[in-house]
Motif scaffolding. Sequence first.
Motif, PDB file in Angstrom:
ATOM      1  N   UNK A 111       0.844  -1.205   0.000  1.00  5.24           N
ATOM      2  CA  UNK A 111       0.000   0.000   0.000  1.00  5.24           C
ATOM      3  C   UNK A 111       0.871   1.244   0.000  1.00  5.24           C
ATOM      4  N   UNK A 112       1.938   1.209   0.792  1.00 10.30           N
ATOM      5  CA  UNK A 112       2.813   2.372   0.927  1.00 10.30           C
ATOM      6  C   UNK A 112       3.492   2.706  -0.398  1.00 10.30           C
ATOM      7  N   UNK A 113       4.118   1.729  -1.005  1.00 12.98           N
ATOM      8  CA  UNK A 113       4.856   1.982  -2.250  1.00 12.98           C
ATOM      9  C   UNK A 113       3.899   2.367  -3.375  1.00 12.98           C
ATOM     10  N   UNK A 114       2.797   1.628  -3.521  1.00 16.91           N
ATOM     11  CA  UNK A 114       1.831   1.954  -4.577  1.00 16.91           C
ATOM     12  C   UNK A 114       1.263   3.359  -4.382  1.00 16.91           C
ATOM     13  N   UNK A 115       0.938   3.712  -3.140  1.00 16.97           N
ATOM     14  CA  UNK A 115       0.394   5.034  -2.856  1.00 16.97           C
ATOM     15  C   UNK A 115       1.388   6.136  -3.140  1.00 16.97           C
ATOM     16  N   UNK A 116       2.631   5.931  -2.740  1.00 16.27           N
ATOM     17  CA  UNK A 116       3.668   6.941  -2.999  1.00 16.27           C
ATOM     18  C   UNK A 116       3.881   7.120  -4.498  1.00 16.27           C
ATOM     19  N   UNK A 117       3.882   6.028  -5.233  1.00 17.92           N
ATOM     20  CA  UNK A 117       4.055   6.125  -6.679  1.00 17.92           C
ATOM     21  C   UNK A 117       2.872   6.859  -7.315  1.00 17.92           C
ATOM     22  N   UNK A 118       1.679   6.635  -6.801  1.00 16.51           N
ATOM     23  CA  UNK A 118       0.473   7.280  -7.318  1.00 16.51           C
ATOM     24  C   UNK A 118       0.515   8.787  -7.085  1.00 16.51           C
ATOM     25  N   UNK A 119       1.096   9.194  -5.962  1.00 20.50           N
ATOM     26  CA  UNK A 119       1.024  10.609  -5.570  1.00 20.50           C
ATOM     27  C   UNK A 119       2.278  11.403  -5.892  1.00 20.50           C
ATOM     28  N   UNK A 120       3.264  10.796  -6.473  1.00 20.87           N
ATOM     29  CA  UNK A 120       4.502  11.532  -6.697  1.00 20.87           C
ATOM     30  C   UNK A 120       4.326  12.596  -7.767  1.00 20.87           C
ATOM     31  N   UNK A 121       5.105  13.635  -7.651  1.00 21.45           N
ATOM     32  CA  UNK A 121       5.041  14.727  -8.613  1.00 21.45           C
ATOM     33  C   UNK A 121       3.827  15.611  -8.388  1.00 21.45           C
ATOM     34  N   UNK A 122       3.662  16.577  -9.237  1.00 16.91           N
ATOM     35  CA  UNK A 122       2.532  17.493  -9.122  1.00 16.91           C
ATOM     36  C   UNK A 122       1.278  16.846  -9.684  1.00 16.91           C
ATOM     37  N   UNK A 123       0.159  17.263  -9.137  1.00 16.66           N
ATOM     38  CA  UNK A 123      -1.121  16.759  -9.636  1.00 16.66           C
ATOM     39  C   UNK A 123      -1.319  17.253 -11.062  1.00 16.66           C
ATOM     40  N   UNK A 124      -1.777  16.358 -11.899  1.00 14.73           N
ATOM     41  CA  UNK A 124      -2.063  16.756 -13.276  1.00 14.73           C
ATOM     42  C   UNK A 124      -3.397  17.486 -13.302  1.00 14.73           C
ATOM     43  N   UNK A 125      -3.531  18.382 -14.221  1.00 10.98           N
ATOM     44  CA  UNK A 125      -4.743  19.185 -14.335  1.00 10.98           C
ATOM     45  C   UNK A 125      -5.978  18.309 -14.477  1.00 10.98           C
ATOM     46  N   UNK A 126      -5.877  17.263 -15.287  1.00 11.25           N
ATOM     47  CA  UNK A 126      -7.047  16.407 -15.488  1.00 11.25           C
ATOM     48  C   UNK A 126      -7.448  15.716 -14.189  1.00 11.25           C
ATOM     49  N   UNK A 127      -6.460  15.347 -13.357  1.00 10.62           N
ATOM     50  CA  UNK A 127      -6.761  14.726 -12.068  1.00 10.62           C
ATOM     51  C   UNK A 127      -7.523  15.685 -11.169  1.00 10.62           C
ATOM     52  N   UNK A 128      -7.070  16.927 -11.126  1.00 10.02           N
ATOM     53  CA  UNK A 128      -7.720  17.934 -10.301  1.00 10.02           C
ATOM     54  C   UNK A 128      -9.142  18.182 -10.784  1.00 10.02           C
ATOM     55  N   UNK A 129      -9.318  18.287 -12.086  1.00 11.71           N
ATOM     56  CA  UNK A 129     -10.656  18.537 -12.633  1.00 11.71           C
ATOM     57  C   UNK A 129     -11.586  17.337 -12.406  1.00 11.71           C
TER      58      UNK A 129
END
Length: 92
Positions: A39-57
């Motif tokens: 869970x930790x590694x998958x979650x960190x990989x999912x959240x790394x970097x800046x949020x993409x615009x499409x994700x925010x929208x």
Amino acid sequence: LGDENVQAYFQSFELDVTQARTLFRLLDLDESDDVDIDEFVEGCMRMRGQARSIDVHLLLYQNEKMVHRIQEFMQYVEEQLQKIGAEQSHHQ
């Protein structure tokens, strides 16, 4: 979180160490109050970097949909409570 190795690990994933509690809530998808290594590694990989615009929208869209559904439900509950109140008034 005061450990320099832990801080370096978080930085390698471009994550803010000061938000650890929120991070662990986000990582604990099964709400077990325990985050295993997968869970930790998958979650960190999912959240790394800046949020993409499409994700925010997408999140904004989903949030607005949920708010609308909650408002409809609240209106329905209010109508049902008014009906119950009216029925009780007629029986007295």
